[in-house]
Each structure stands twice: as structure tokens, then as C-alpha cells.
Design a protein around this motif. Structure first.
Motif, mmCIF file in Angstrom:
data_model
loop_
_atom_site.group_PDB
_atom_site.id
_atom_site.type_symbol
_atom_site.label_atom_id
_atom_site.label_comp_id
_atom_site.label_asym_id
_atom_site.label_seq_id
_atom_site.Cartn_x
_atom_site.Cartn_y
_atom_site.Cartn_z
ATOM 1 N N ALA A 7 52.064 45.717 35.857
ATOM 2 C CA ALA A 7 51.160 47.046 35.767
ATOM 3 C C ALA A 7 49.848 46.756 35.874
ATOM 4 N N SER A 8 48.942 47.527 36.494
ATOM 5 C CA SER A 8 47.642 47.368 36.250
ATOM 6 C C SER A 8 47.069 47.193 34.991
ATOM 7 N N PRO A 9 45.908 46.391 35.068
ATOM 8 C CA PRO A 9 45.621 46.102 33.576
ATOM 9 C C PRO A 9 44.545 47.179 33.041
ATOM 10 N N HIS A 10 44.543 47.351 31.708
ATOM 11 C CA HIS A 10 43.537 48.162 31.359
ATOM 12 C C HIS A 10 42.292 47.562 30.902
ATOM 13 N N LEU A 11 41.180 47.970 31.273
ATOM 14 C CA LEU A 11 39.811 47.227 31.206
ATOM 15 C C LEU A 11 38.943 47.847 30.224
ATOM 16 N N VAL A 12 38.698 46.930 28.970
ATOM 17 C CA VAL A 12 37.668 47.609 27.941
ATOM 18 C C VAL A 12 36.474 46.646 28.083
ATOM 19 N N LEU A 13 35.357 47.098 28.383
ATOM 20 C CA LEU A 13 34.033 46.614 28.224
ATOM 21 C C LEU A 13 33.590 46.714 26.702
ATOM 22 N N VAL A 14 32.966 45.592 25.892
ATOM 23 C CA VAL A 14 32.433 45.837 24.767
ATOM 24 C C VAL A 14 31.004 45.489 24.692
ATOM 25 N N GLY A 15 30.249 46.140 24.293
ATOM 26 C CA GLY A 15 28.983 45.714 24.376
ATOM 27 C C GLY A 15 28.298 45.581 22.891
ATOM 28 N N GLY A 16 27.334 44.904 22.758
ATOM 29 C CA GLY A 16 26.436 44.555 21.473
ATOM 30 C C GLY A 16 25.101 45.006 21.631
ATOM 31 N N HIS A 17 24.031 44.198 21.077
ATOM 32 C CA HIS A 17 22.836 44.634 21.011
ATOM 33 C C HIS A 17 22.126 44.577 22.301
ATOM 34 N N THR A 224 39.977 39.296 37.044
ATOM 35 C CA THR A 224 41.110 38.673 37.771
ATOM 36 C C THR A 224 41.418 37.517 36.981
ATOM 37 N N ALA A 225 40.073 36.847 36.618
ATOM 38 C CA ALA A 225 40.329 35.385 36.022
ATOM 39 C C ALA A 225 41.167 35.779 34.706
ATOM 40 N N ALA A 226 40.804 36.517 34.018
ATOM 41 C CA ALA A 226 41.416 36.830 32.643
ATOM 42 C C ALA A 226 42.960 37.101 32.790
ATOM 43 N N VAL A 227 43.188 37.882 33.944
ATOM 44 C CA VAL A 227 44.786 38.267 34.108
ATOM 45 C C VAL A 227 45.444 36.995 34.498
ATOM 46 N N HIS A 228 44.848 36.079 35.198
ATOM 47 C CA HIS A 228 45.545 34.919 35.706
ATOM 48 C C HIS A 228 45.853 33.942 34.601
ATOM 49 N N ARG A 229 44.729 33.768 33.595
ATOM 50 C CA ARG A 229 44.847 32.918 32.484
ATOM 51 C C ARG A 229 46.013 33.623 31.563
ATOM 52 N N LEU A 230 46.403 34.838 31.441
ATOM 53 C CA LEU A 230 47.085 35.439 30.645
ATOM 54 C C LEU A 230 48.535 35.249 31.178
ATOM 55 N N GLY A 231 48.473 35.095 32.552
ATOM 56 C CA GLY A 231 49.896 34.567 33.188
ATOM 57 C C GLY A 231 50.351 33.264 32.847
ATOM 58 N N HIS A 232 49.435 32.506 32.491
ATOM 59 C CA HIS A 232 49.652 30.994 32.063
ATOM 60 C C HIS A 232 49.631 30.909 30.615
ATOM 61 N N GLY A 233 49.719 31.838 29.918
ATOM 62 C CA GLY A 233 49.845 31.815 28.532
ATOM 63 C C GLY A 233 48.552 31.673 27.647
ATOM 64 N N PRO A 270 41.759 24.590 32.347
ATOM 65 C CA PRO A 270 40.751 24.670 33.165
ATOM 66 C C PRO A 270 40.098 26.165 33.396
ATOM 67 N N HIS A 271 38.992 26.175 33.105
ATOM 68 C CA HIS A 271 38.149 27.684 33.546
ATOM 69 C C HIS A 271 37.246 27.370 34.526
ATOM 70 N N THR A 272 37.068 28.490 35.549
ATOM 71 C CA THR A 272 36.121 28.454 36.621
ATOM 72 C C THR A 272 34.990 29.395 36.026
ATOM 73 N N HIS A 273 33.731 28.816 36.025
ATOM 74 C CA HIS A 273 32.838 29.845 35.730
ATOM 75 C C HIS A 273 31.553 29.727 36.915
ATOM 76 N N ALA A 274 31.344 30.874 37.365
ATOM 77 C CA ALA A 274 30.356 31.096 38.297
ATOM 78 C C ALA A 274 28.947 30.402 37.933
ATOM 79 N N ARG A 275 28.582 29.743 39.291
ATOM 80 C CA ARG A 275 27.130 29.113 39.008
ATOM 81 C C ARG A 275 26.162 30.338 39.051
#
Length: 283
Positions: A7-17, A224-233, A270-275
């Protein structure tokens, strides 16, 4: 038969100061259908708990910390909330995504603002403004301003930690005393407006660091990266718990290197971070 799609993921944006506790993120929602915005703590807990309890069965909940790297405590607190919720709802449905941006991304975007200001308004100074937070996050703003000044275009740079409108005015006066009669205020967060500049002669607002469309693209990448990682536990919570490791006076090691308090340390993954350049190019 092919396996059923998740099922399509639910997205929650959490913001601080950096986003006025999420208030500055509302314009992004038009480009992110179904996403919700919340502040950390009880509000985050209630939002995610409701999605886990009443959302589509099997749909993961992805929580994305909306920070440029200046609010590591918010990330760690978010991870603590999600760890508790995981203990109540079980693993596999909840994932903490990578932060929206990093300090390197922030510096790169502010350097671009300095370059554009120098090109369109030669001689103008730059005030890098953010809401006042705590001494450590405010000190990080000063470090960022120094990096932008050092690796910029020779533009005069002044940081402003704003707890009240007079704080921005004081930063403007400091810049004017250094010879910058024309000033541009650029946000070091998610602010899209700065009403305070209207009362300051010779001062204009640069605008947001990123367009809503560009920001939405970054959010989709993190999602997309988060859902992929969740699929790998890997639900990202263990990593998030360490976000404020070494941040502030309270976290110190003994003289012999002893580490007197336990942490939940993550496994290697292994995580992939954008330059920084990639993120700037997407704006």
C-alpha cells in the motif's frame, strides 16, 4: 499470481524551529497529496498513532524530519517518539527517513544566494536570518554564515538569530555600520516570507531557499529511500536516536575516552545521500 503491491505510504513531515514548528511547511502540501505536517512531541505521536491505527492496512508511515541540519535534537526526539510507537504497533510499518537537508546543502544554497545578490545588487550585504532556538543551534547559524562569507563572493554576511523583530533590525544596523547600505535578508530555514523587512528601509527579502516544486522533489527522494530501507528491515530509528550525539554541553566523554551511557547503535547499512550540488541544481 504476482505478489500484491504494498500500500502507498503515509507521509508525515515533522518540523522544528527551522520551520516555525512546521508552520512554514504548509505550502509544500499542495505538491505532496496526502502528506501531513506536524511538530515534534505529542502532536507527532498523535498523528502517527492515528495513521497506524486507522490507515490502510499494511501501508507504512514515513516520518521525514524537515531540517537543514541545524536541529539535531528534533531528529533525536522524533526517533524517540517513533521508537515508543514501534513498541506499541510492532516493526515493519514505521520508518524514519533521512533529514530533508544537511548543513552542506544549506551552505551551498546560501552561497548561491550570495552569488546572485552580488550579481544583481553589487555592493549589497546579506543577512542570513533564522528564528532563535538554543545556544548550540544558534551558534551553528554563525558557523554557517562564516562558511558562506569565507567561500562566497566577498559579500558582507551577517547572521541574525531572531527572537523578536528588533533582533533583525539590530543585525541590519550592524551590516550598515560595516558599509552595506543595501541589504538582502535570506532565510536559513523554510521561511517563505519575512514581514519584518517591510519596516526596514533599504532591506529586501531574498525569498525561499527552494521552490515548492524543488522541495517536493527532495521529499519524494527521501520518501522513496526510506521505503526501500524499510523493505530491507531498516526503519531508521536507531540512526535517528544518535542525531544529537555530541550536541551540547550535556553530552561529554571522560578524559580517558570512557562513554558512560548506553545508546541504541544502528547496524551498518549503506545510505545514499545527495551531494550539496545536486540539491542546489534541483531548485
Amino acid at each position: 499470481m504476482p505478489p500484491a503491491e504494498r500500500a502507498s505510504p503515509h507521509l508525515v513531515l515533522v518540523g522544528g524551529h527551522e520551520s516555525a514548528e512546521g508552520a512554514d511547511l504548509s505550502p509544500y502540501l499542495d505538491a505532496l497529496p496526502g502528506a501531513v505536517v506536524t511538530s515534534p512531541g505529542r502532536s507527532l505521536h498523535n498523528r502517527v498513532s492515528a495513521l497506524l491505527s486507522t490507515g490502510e492496512q499494511g501501508a507504512p508511515v514515513v516520518v521525514l524530519p524537515m531540517t537543514w541540519g541545524r536541529d539535531p535534537v528534533m531528529v533525536a526526539d522524533t526517533a524517540k517518539t517513533l521508537r515508543w510507537l514501534r513498541s506499541q504497533h510492532g516493526p515493519g510499518r514505521l520508518v524514519l527517513g533521512d533529514a530533508f537537508g544537511t548543513i552542506d546543502h544549506l551552505v551551498a544554497l546560501l552561497r548561491r544566494a550570495a552569488t546572485q545578490t552580488a550579481a544583481h545588487q553589487p555592493g549589497a550585504g546579506l543577512v542570513i536570518a533564522a528564528r532563535a532556538a538554543n545556544p548550540f543551534d544558534d551558534a551553528e547559524l554563525h558557523r554557517v554564515a562564516h562558511l558562506v562569507r569565507t567561500y562566497g563572493t566577498g559579500t558582507e554576511i551577517e547572521p541574525a538569530c531572531i527572537a523578536e523583530p528588533a533582533d533583525l533590525e539590530r543585525a541590519v544596523r550592524r551590516s550598515q555600520a560595516l558599509g552595506s547600505d543595501v541589504l538582502v535578508v535570506v532565510p536559513a530555514g523554510f521561511a517563505r516570507t519575512c514581514p519584518e523587512v517591510d519596516a526596514l528601509p533599504g532591506v529586501t527579502f531574498y525569498g525561499p531557499l527552494m521552490s515548492e516544486r524543488a522541495a517536493a522533489q527532495v521529499v519524494h527522494q527521501r520518501l522513496t529511500a526510506a521505503v526501500h530501507r524499510l523493505g530491507h528491515g531498516d526503519d531508521g530509528i536507531a540512526t535517528g536516536l544518535l542525531a544529537d550525539h555530541g550536541h551540547g554541553y550535556a553530552h561529554s566523554h571522560g578524559l580517558d575516552g570512557e562513554h558512560p551511557h548506553p545508546h541504541e547503535h544502528p547496524h551498518d547499512h549503506p545510505h545514499t545521500h545527495a551531494r550539496a550540488a545536486d540539491l542546489v541544481d534541483s531548485t
